[in-house]
Design an enzyme around this catalytic site. Structure first.
Site, mmCIF file in Angstrom:
data_model
loop_
_atom_site.group_PDB
_atom_site.id
_atom_site.type_symbol
_atom_site.label_atom_id
_atom_site.label_comp_id
_atom_site.label_asym_id
_atom_site.label_seq_id
_atom_site.Cartn_x
_atom_site.Cartn_y
_atom_site.Cartn_z
ATOM 1 C CE LYS A 37 -4.097 -2.412 2.202
ATOM 2 N NZ LYS A 37 -3.408 -3.619 1.751
ATOM 3 C CD GLU B 267 -4.204 6.154 4.199
ATOM 4 O OE1 GLU B 267 -5.462 6.062 4.538
ATOM 5 O OE2 GLU B 267 -3.999 5.769 2.772
ATOM 6 C CG HIS C 275 -11.249 -0.411 10.980
ATOM 7 N ND1 HIS C 275 -11.385 0.724 10.930
ATOM 8 C CD2 HIS C 275 -10.476 -0.495 12.103
ATOM 9 C CE1 HIS C 275 -11.180 1.623 11.690
ATOM 10 N NE2 HIS C 275 -10.675 0.510 12.587
ATOM 11 C CD GLU D 94 -10.494 -1.450 -1.048
ATOM 12 O OE1 GLU D 94 -10.032 -0.822 -0.080
ATOM 13 O OE2 GLU D 94 -11.132 -2.494 -1.114
ATOM 14 C CD GLU E 102 -6.839 -1.264 0.659
ATOM 15 O OE1 GLU E 102 -6.040 -0.484 1.679
ATOM 16 O OE2 GLU E 102 -7.316 -2.132 0.821
ATOM 17 C CG ASN F 89 -8.038 -4.595 -2.022
ATOM 18 O OD1 ASN F 89 -7.102 -4.969 -1.207
ATOM 19 N ND2 ASN F 89 -9.318 -4.204 -1.856
ATOM 20 N NE ARG G 143 -7.990 -9.491 -1.476
ATOM 21 C CZ ARG G 143 -8.863 -8.874 -1.029
ATOM 22 N NH1 ARG G 143 -10.161 -9.253 -1.640
ATOM 23 N NH2 ARG G 143 -8.649 -7.864 0.066
#
Length: 731
Positions: free
Chosen positions: A147, A231, A266, A306, A320, A322, A324
């Site tokens: 990330k 962040e 989360h 995302e 980020e 992903n 997959r």
């Protein structure tokens, strides 16, 4: 039009558009995939196997010792053991998985999601071993899976980023300085993996060190890498992600967006597609940004970009990527009518994407609700147990992705997700109606789940209008969580439980009557007196008493005893009294239909009722589903008495309470850290132990200031839910 769209969705796997509008290149049939090893478990392994079977491709499952009898093993053509239960020794053991693929004769490995799905080293190992990795190139996984690296790449490409620190230096003093520079609150996040594991919101500098170290431990346990990024924490964010797909010929497109804002710990629990309350222009901007991100790293196969959307400024930022297939990919499949696992296999075979961007349809709306084994009242802590009863709703517009069956055990070793409930409607309102109806029909008995909580979410007025953000649960906690001090809510909850307790009594007795009427016991004296001369004694109003213990969520997890007296009437009805002043007598007519199903009339209302019963530890566990209500009761075995029977023992359900200062395990788990020694003085709130279950850490703290007693646990020990860990005393 709508019916055609629905047909496409319900046969995702039978008919697909094959318009080759993209550059295609040459592909050879000599190397087409004929056998796939699925390097995963649970529902995603079953999901991949289903598509492979439809395509005529053989599948190989892998399993740990804990999963020997699992559904994903049973549904595959063959299965190979890869190690003991801990994931690091089985599902995270890349060498063992590759060896299994080679031994089985598989040409390809599908990683699913989680575990090794975002490991560049594993993707490279597959390719070096002559196996096709059904996913993106290792270089893209490395660039976007890290990330911090992905944010540097996106920043260089001009994509907006949330202020933060994405550097290599992980020294804790350096990280503390960066957190001060960014400004609190800050978000601590592992640079690898996902699913909310390792994430921490830190509000003050005093919390930073403990949170940082815990995040590192969780990241290492879950993903094998413990590096962290920081962040600025956006206070009112939405989580919107875009499904992208690329092929090996340079074509990349998006399949619209999903809103995943409703989260706890989360982790997403309700996802939907498309995102509500965004403009067509905003949707287009998201799609363009996502495709640009994928092209920047020469991406192919399935991926998700995302974004975090600031609801105050309406700006979006890259969060980020992903690399997959996502857990929530079914909602995208439902609105575009395509099987994304099939697309993955097509791309792995070297074929071009089956659609161009302009050909991607957008039809209707879909929701996905994740069904978890967890204790909502304990802060959503994961739960373990056996699925003694498991019934799911399925229809033309309702899809359930699951990796378990009735009788399976949910263990502490893996993620506690039981299933994904996916629904489609012609618009958001229609889809929401189906979601609420399907949740009311989703039945699990044997362990606590979040189904009731999901119903509260789906029925909330703010959710109905699409007013969602990642703090949705916190913002509306007064509506979503029980308040033991609210007398009105407590009374309403008790009345609903009392009604369902009465229905339970009528249904269970009626089922006994039904069975005994067809199998006369021959006057056995061991049976209640009203069955000694089936069906019942003439002109005798036989009575029966039952005591049911109700788990009262409105009383801070306390239970409440309900004493019932049931009188059988000559016309087949039951009069049911509750031993409480002012409680009216309820007249119930119950008809046993089959299995767990009853048709019940009570208080002028006729409806269907489902009752599931199982026995454990001399306790009869009873679950009832009636309309949108679900209640759980316990009854000590052997406590049912007819009024004519003599008994020296008054029915009583015991409840035990631990002495003040005693600390019990909030969940079944593994002791990963013991922070103090026995007989050490601690302050209130001081961490004493760290437990881990299903890859999530839980810090056990001292309930008061004093001295620790009875702490005999060591790192590596397993504890059961509710077991005594230690106590804190004044001396």
């Amino acid at each position: 039009m709508a019916s055609l769209a629905l047909l496409r969705r319900t046969t995702l796997s039978h008919s697909h558009v094959r318009a080759r509008a993209f550059s295609e290149g040459k592909s050879s049939n000599r190397h087409r995939i004929e056998k796939i090893l699925v390097a995963n478990r649970g529902e995603i392994a079953c999901r991949i196997t289903r598509t492979a079977r439809r395509l005529g491709i053989q599948t190989v499952a892998v399993y740990s010792d804990a999963d020997r009898d699992s559904l994903h093993v049973a549904t595959a053509d063959e299965a190979i053991r890869i190690g003991p239960p801990p994931a690091r020794l089985s599902y995270l053991n890349g060498a063992s998985i590759v060896d299994a693929a080679i031994r089985s004769g598989a040409q390809a490995i599908h990683p699913g999601y989680g575990f090794l799905s975002e490991s560049a080293d594993f993707a490279k190992l597959c390719e070096e071993s002559g196996l096709t990795f059904i996913g993106p190139p290792a270089s893209a996984i490395r660039d976007m899976g890290d990330k911090s690296a992905s944010k540097r790449i996106m920043g260089a490409a001009g994509v907006p980023l949330v202020p933060g620190y994405h550097g290599y230096d992980q020294d804790i003093e350096k990280m503390k300085l960066e957190a001060d520079r960014i400004g609190y609150p800050v978000l601590i996040k592992p640079t690898h993996g996902g699913g909310g594991k390792g994430m921490r919101i830190v509000h003050t500098p005093d919390e930073f060190v403990e949170s940082f170290l815990a995040a590192q431990r969780e990241a290492a346990a879950s993903f094998g890498v413990n590096t962290i990024l920081l962040e600025k924490y956006i206070t009112r964010p939405r989580h919107i992600e875009v499904q992208i797909f690329g092929d090996k010929h340079g074509n990349v497109l998006h399949l619209y967006e999903r809103d995943c804002s409703v989260q706890r710990r989360h982790q997403k629990i309700i996802e939907e597609a498309p995102a509500p309350n965004i403009s067509a222009d905003f949707r287009a901007q998201l799609g363009v940004a996502a495709v640009s991100a994928a092209k920047a790293v020469n991406y192919y196969n399935a991926g998700t970009v995302e974004f975090i959307v600031d609801t105050v400024s309406d700006e979006f930022y890259f969060m980020e990527m992903n690399t997959r297939l996502q857990v929530e990919h079914p909602v995208t499949e439902m609105i575009v009518g395509q099987d994304l696992v099939e697309w993955q296999i097509l791309v792995a075979n070297g074929e071009a994407l089956p659609l161009s961007q302009s050909q991607v349809p957008l039809s209707g709306h879909a929701f996905e609700a994740r069904i978890y084994a967890e204790n909502v009242q304990k802060g959503f802590l994961p739960a373990t147990g056996v699925l003694h009863h498991y019934h799911v709703p399925v229809s033309s517009a309702v899809r359930v992705e699951t990796g378990v069956k009735e009788g399976d055990k949910v263990s502490m070793h893996y993620d506690p997700m039981i299933a994904k409930l996916v629904v489609w409607g012609e618009n958001r309102a229609a889809a929401l109606v189906k979601l609420k109806d399907s949740l009311s029909k989703f039945q699990v008995a044997g362990l606590p789940t979040n189904v009731n909580f999901l119903q509260k979410l789906a029925n909330h007025r703010a959710f109905a209008i699409g007013n969602v953000e990642t703090h949705f649960i916190d913002n509306y906690k007064e509506d979503l969580f029980v308040d033991a001090n609210n007398s009105v809510s407590v009374k309403e909850a008790y009345e609903a439980a009392r009604l369902n307790a009465s229905l339970v009594a009528a249904c269970l007795i009626e089922k006994e009557h039904f069975i005994l009427a067809r199998n006369p016991p021959g006057g056995s004296s061991l049976l209640p007196i009203w069955y000694s001369s089936p069906p019942f004694r003439i002109h005798h109003q036989a009575k029966r008493r039952m005591e049911l213990e109700w788990d009262n969520e409105y009383g801070s997890g306390s239970s409440k005893i309900m004493k019932l007296t049931i009188t059988y009437q000559p016309d087949g009805r039951y009069l049911i009294e509750t031993e409480q002043n002012g409680s009216p007598v309820l007249e119930v007519k119950s008809t046993y239909v089959k299995d767990n199903y009853f048709r019940v009339e009570a208080a002028g209302v006729i409806n269907d009722v489902n009752v599931a019963v199982y026995s454990k530890d001399q306790i009869r566990h009873i679950h009832i589903w009636q309309g949108s209500c679900h209640h759980y009761f316990r009854e000590k075995l052997g406590l049912e008495l007819s009024e004519d029977e003599e008994s020296q023992h008054k029915p009583k359900v015991e409840t035990s309470a631990n002495p003040q200062g005693t600390v019990v395990a909030p969940m079944a788990g593994l002791v990963v850290k013991v922070l103090v020694e026995n007989k050490t003085r601690v302050e209130e709130g001081q961490p004493v132990l760290v437990l881990e279950a299903m890859k999530m850490e839980h810090v056990v703290k001292a309930p008061s200031s004093g001295y620790v007693h009875g702490l005999q646990l060591m790192v590596g020990e397993q504890v059961s839910d509710g077991s005594v860990l230690f106590s804190v005393k004044d001396q």
